[in-house]
Design a protein around this motif. Structure first.
Motif, PDB file in Angstrom:
ATOM      1  N   MET A   1      11.474  -8.144 -48.924  1.00  0.00           N
ATOM      2  CA  MET A   1      10.765  -7.381 -47.902  1.00  0.00           C
ATOM      3  C   MET A   1      11.689  -7.023 -46.743  1.00  0.00           C
ATOM      4  O   MET A   1      11.616  -5.925 -46.180  1.00  0.00           O
ATOM      5  N   ASN A   2      12.575  -7.943 -46.356  1.00  0.00           N
ATOM      6  CA  ASN A   2      13.509  -7.657 -45.264  1.00  0.00           C
ATOM      7  C   ASN A   2      14.422  -6.482 -45.612  1.00  0.00           C
ATOM      8  O   ASN A   2      14.746  -5.654 -44.756  1.00  0.00           O
ATOM      9  N   ARG A   3      14.857  -6.422 -46.867  1.00  0.00           N
ATOM     10  CA  ARG A   3      15.732  -5.331 -47.271  1.00  0.00           C
ATOM     11  C   ARG A   3      14.981  -4.000 -47.297  1.00  0.00           C
ATOM     12  O   ARG A   3      15.549  -2.954 -46.964  1.00  0.00           O
ATOM     13  N   LEU A   4      13.722  -4.034 -47.697  1.00  0.00           N
ATOM     14  CA  LEU A   4      12.920  -2.816 -47.652  1.00  0.00           C
ATOM     15  C   LEU A   4      12.800  -2.311 -46.223  1.00  0.00           C
ATOM     16  O   LEU A   4      12.950  -1.105 -45.956  1.00  0.00           O
ATOM     17  N   MET A   5      12.531  -3.230 -45.291  1.00  0.00           N
ATOM     18  CA  MET A   5      12.400  -2.842 -43.893  1.00  0.00           C
ATOM     19  C   MET A   5      13.724  -2.338 -43.325  1.00  0.00           C
ATOM     20  O   MET A   5      13.755  -1.427 -42.495  1.00  0.00           O
ATOM     21  N   THR A   6      14.821  -2.929 -43.803  1.00  0.00           N
ATOM     22  CA  THR A   6      16.137  -2.478 -43.334  1.00  0.00           C
ATOM     23  C   THR A   6      16.409  -1.047 -43.754  1.00  0.00           C
ATOM     24  O   THR A   6      16.861  -0.218 -42.948  1.00  0.00           O
ATOM     25  N   VAL A   7      16.119  -0.726 -45.014  1.00  0.00           N
ATOM     26  CA  VAL A   7      16.332   0.637 -45.498  1.00  0.00           C
ATOM     27  C   VAL A   7      15.376   1.600 -44.793  1.00  0.00           C
ATOM     28  O   VAL A   7      15.756   2.721 -44.438  1.00  0.00           O
ATOM     29  N   ALA A   8      14.133   1.170 -44.581  1.00  0.00           N
ATOM     30  CA  ALA A   8      13.172   2.022 -43.866  1.00  0.00           C
ATOM     31  C   ALA A   8      13.658   2.317 -42.451  1.00  0.00           C
ATOM     32  O   ALA A   8      13.579   3.459 -41.974  1.00  0.00           O
ATOM     33  N   GLU A   9      14.166   1.284 -41.788  1.00  0.00           N
ATOM     34  CA  GLU A   9      14.682   1.478 -40.429  1.00  0.00           C
ATOM     35  C   GLU A   9      15.892   2.393 -40.429  1.00  0.00           C
ATOM     36  O   GLU A   9      16.045   3.253 -39.542  1.00  0.00           O
ATOM     37  N   MET A  10      16.767   2.240 -41.403  1.00  0.00           N
ATOM     38  CA  MET A  10      17.944   3.109 -41.495  1.00  0.00           C
ATOM     39  C   MET A  10      17.521   4.567 -41.685  1.00  0.00           C
ATOM     40  O   MET A  10      18.117   5.483 -41.101  1.00  0.00           O
ATOM     41  N   THR A  11      16.497   4.784 -42.517  1.00  0.00           N
ATOM     42  CA  THR A  11      16.010   6.145 -42.752  1.00  0.00           C
ATOM     43  C   THR A  11      15.457   6.751 -41.472  1.00  0.00           C
ATOM     44  O   THR A  11      15.755   7.911 -41.134  1.00  0.00           O
ATOM     45  N   LEU A  12      14.663   5.976 -40.741  1.00  0.00           N
ATOM     46  CA  LEU A  12      14.089   6.476 -39.493  1.00  0.00           C
ATOM     47  C   LEU A  12      15.171   6.743 -38.454  1.00  0.00           C
ATOM     48  O   LEU A  12      15.122   7.750 -37.736  1.00  0.00           O
ATOM     49  N   ARG A  13      16.156   5.856 -38.375  1.00  0.00           N
ATOM     50  CA  ARG A  13      17.248   6.052 -37.406  1.00  0.00           C
ATOM     51  C   ARG A  13      18.023   7.333 -37.713  1.00  0.00           C
ATOM     52  O   ARG A  13      18.405   8.074 -36.802  1.00  0.00           O
ATOM     53  N   GLU A  14      18.269   7.582 -38.987  1.00  0.00           N
ATOM     54  CA  GLU A  14      19.012   8.773 -39.373  1.00  0.00           C
ATOM     55  C   GLU A  14      18.241  10.041 -39.007  1.00  0.00           C
ATOM     56  O   GLU A  14      18.822  11.024 -38.538  1.00  0.00           O
ATOM     57  N   LEU A  15      16.926  10.023 -39.211  1.00  0.00           N
ATOM     58  CA  LEU A  15      16.127  11.200 -38.898  1.00  0.00           C
ATOM     59  C   LEU A  15      15.927  11.363 -37.394  1.00  0.00           C
ATOM     60  O   LEU A  15      15.967  12.478 -36.877  1.00  0.00           O
ATOM     61  N   ILE A  16      15.702  10.242 -36.695  1.00  0.00           N
ATOM     62  CA  ILE A  16      15.483  10.321 -35.254  1.00  0.00           C
ATOM     63  C   ILE A  16      16.746  10.779 -34.538  1.00  0.00           C
ATOM     64  O   ILE A  16      16.688  11.450 -33.501  1.00  0.00           O
ATOM     65  N   ARG A  17      17.905  10.413 -35.094  1.00  0.00           N
ATOM     66  CA  ARG A  17      19.171  10.816 -34.482  1.00  0.00           C
ATOM     67  C   ARG A  17      19.311  12.335 -34.455  1.00  0.00           C
ATOM     68  O   ARG A  17      19.975  12.883 -33.575  1.00  0.00           O
ATOM     69  N   ARG A  18      18.687  13.017 -35.391  1.00  0.00           N
ATOM     70  CA  ARG A  18      18.733  14.475 -35.430  1.00  0.00           C
ATOM     71  C   ARG A  18      17.534  15.029 -34.657  1.00  0.00           C
ATOM     72  O   ARG A  18      16.492  15.348 -35.224  1.00  0.00           O
ATOM     73  N   ARG A  19      17.668  15.142 -33.367  1.00  0.00           N
ATOM     74  CA  ARG A  19      16.550  15.544 -32.528  1.00  0.00           C
ATOM     75  C   ARG A  19      16.106  16.973 -32.822  1.00  0.00           C
ATOM     76  O   ARG A  19      14.920  17.295 -32.742  1.00  0.00           O
ATOM     77  N   GLY A  20      17.055  17.825 -33.146  1.00  0.00           N
ATOM     78  CA  GLY A  20      16.697  19.194 -33.490  1.00  0.00           C
ATOM     79  C   GLY A  20      15.827  19.257 -34.731  1.00  0.00           C
ATOM     80  O   GLY A  20      14.875  20.043 -34.809  1.00  0.00           O
ATOM     81  N   VAL A  21      16.143  18.402 -35.710  1.00  0.00           N
ATOM     82  CA  VAL A  21      15.349  18.350 -36.933  1.00  0.00           C
ATOM     83  C   VAL A  21      13.932  17.885 -36.629  1.00  0.00           C
ATOM     84  O   VAL A  21      12.941  18.439 -37.135  1.00  0.00           O
ATOM     85  N   LEU A  22      13.797  16.858 -35.784  1.00  0.00           N
ATOM     86  CA  LEU A  22      12.475  16.368 -35.420  1.00  0.00           C
ATOM     87  C   LEU A  22      11.652  17.444 -34.717  1.00  0.00           C
ATOM     88  O   LEU A  22      10.450  17.574 -34.947  1.00  0.00           O
ATOM     89  N   LEU A  23      12.308  18.197 -33.864  1.00  0.00           N
ATOM     90  CA  LEU A  23      11.598  19.275 -33.173  1.00  0.00           C
ATOM     91  C   LEU A  23      11.079  20.306 -34.167  1.00  0.00           C
ATOM     92  O   LEU A  23       9.938  20.770 -34.063  1.00  0.00           O
TER      93      LEU A  23
END
Length: 230
Positions: free
Chosen positions: A1-23
């Motif tokens: 479960m910890n590894r699943l959460m780690t990958v989920a967090e990595m995915t969110l961080r990668e997407l959030i880092r692209r603010r233009g994409v989120l907009l």
């Protein structure tokens, strides 16, 4: 479960880092909603659901492509294939819910005489289907341009096809449109039941397809190079 959460967090961080994409992810559903706003409220809600589906599918497509270079390193670090695709899917579902929440608030404020529980259920079904759908396209079509064109084609077909026709049930986002009909037009509960059943079945099929494609690809172990025996 910890590894699943780690990958989920990595995915969110990668997407959030692209603010233009989120907009852009927020602008697409809003544009879909506003284009139909001058007509019947049901049309604007249905267009909004397609916009959310498009946004989450697109995010899943690009997240899958961006993770290709990182996945071999995670595999060497001991991550199993299911950690990678399920973790990414959890992150995308979380992102999809975050995208849907402000639009549900918009519908609640702007609309009237709606079954708001049905609107929320339709949005959740759209998110549930869109994440594995975009991931599957990203896994099968490694080139993002081809994947984006396929997504555009699916959304166009979804908008133009007759929802009452038998072929409409073969489209991935038919469930949200069916539930939206129940929520907006106050039809019988059969619309809600059919929509929920369709969403569960399509999501399950897509998740299994993502699992199969991702596992086969990751087990090829392209990061391993065998030296010739001399």
């Amino acid at each position: 479960m910890n590894r699943l959460m780690t990958v989920a967090e990595m995915t969110l961080r990668e997407l959030i880092r692209r603010r233009g994409v989120l907009l852009l992810l927020l602008l697409m559903p809003l544009a879909f909603y506003l284009i139909r706003r001058g007509s019947y409220i049901g049309q604007s809600v249905r267009a909004l659901l397609l916009g959310i589906s498009w946004a989450v599918s697109t995010a899943a497509l690009f997240a899958t492509g961006a993770a290709r270079e990182l996945e071999p390193r995670l595999r060497l670090a001991g991550y199993r294939p299911h950690h990678l695709y399920l973790g990414r899917m959890l992150g995308l579902w979380a992102l999809g819910v975050a995208i849907a929440v402000p639009f549900f608030a918009l519908v609640a404020v702007d609309g009237s005489d709606l079954r708001y529980g049905g609107v929320a259920a339709a949005m959740l079904c759209a998110v549930a289907v869109a994440a594995p759908f975009g991931m599957l396209i990203g896994a099968v079509l490694p080139r993002e341009l081809e994947g984006t064109l396929l997504l555009l084609t699916v959304v166009a077909v979804q908008m133009l096809i007759d929802p009452a026709g038998s072929g409409a049930r073969l489209t991935p986002f038919w469930s949200s449109r069916e539930i939206a009909t129940w929520a907006v037009d106050h039809t019988d509960d059969g619309y809600l039941a059919r929509g929920l059943l369709h969403a569960v079945a399509v999501t399950a099929v897509l998740v299994l397809a993502v699992a199969g494609v991702s596992t086969a690809r990751l087990r090829r172990r392209r990061h391993v190079r065998h030296l010739p025996v001399t």
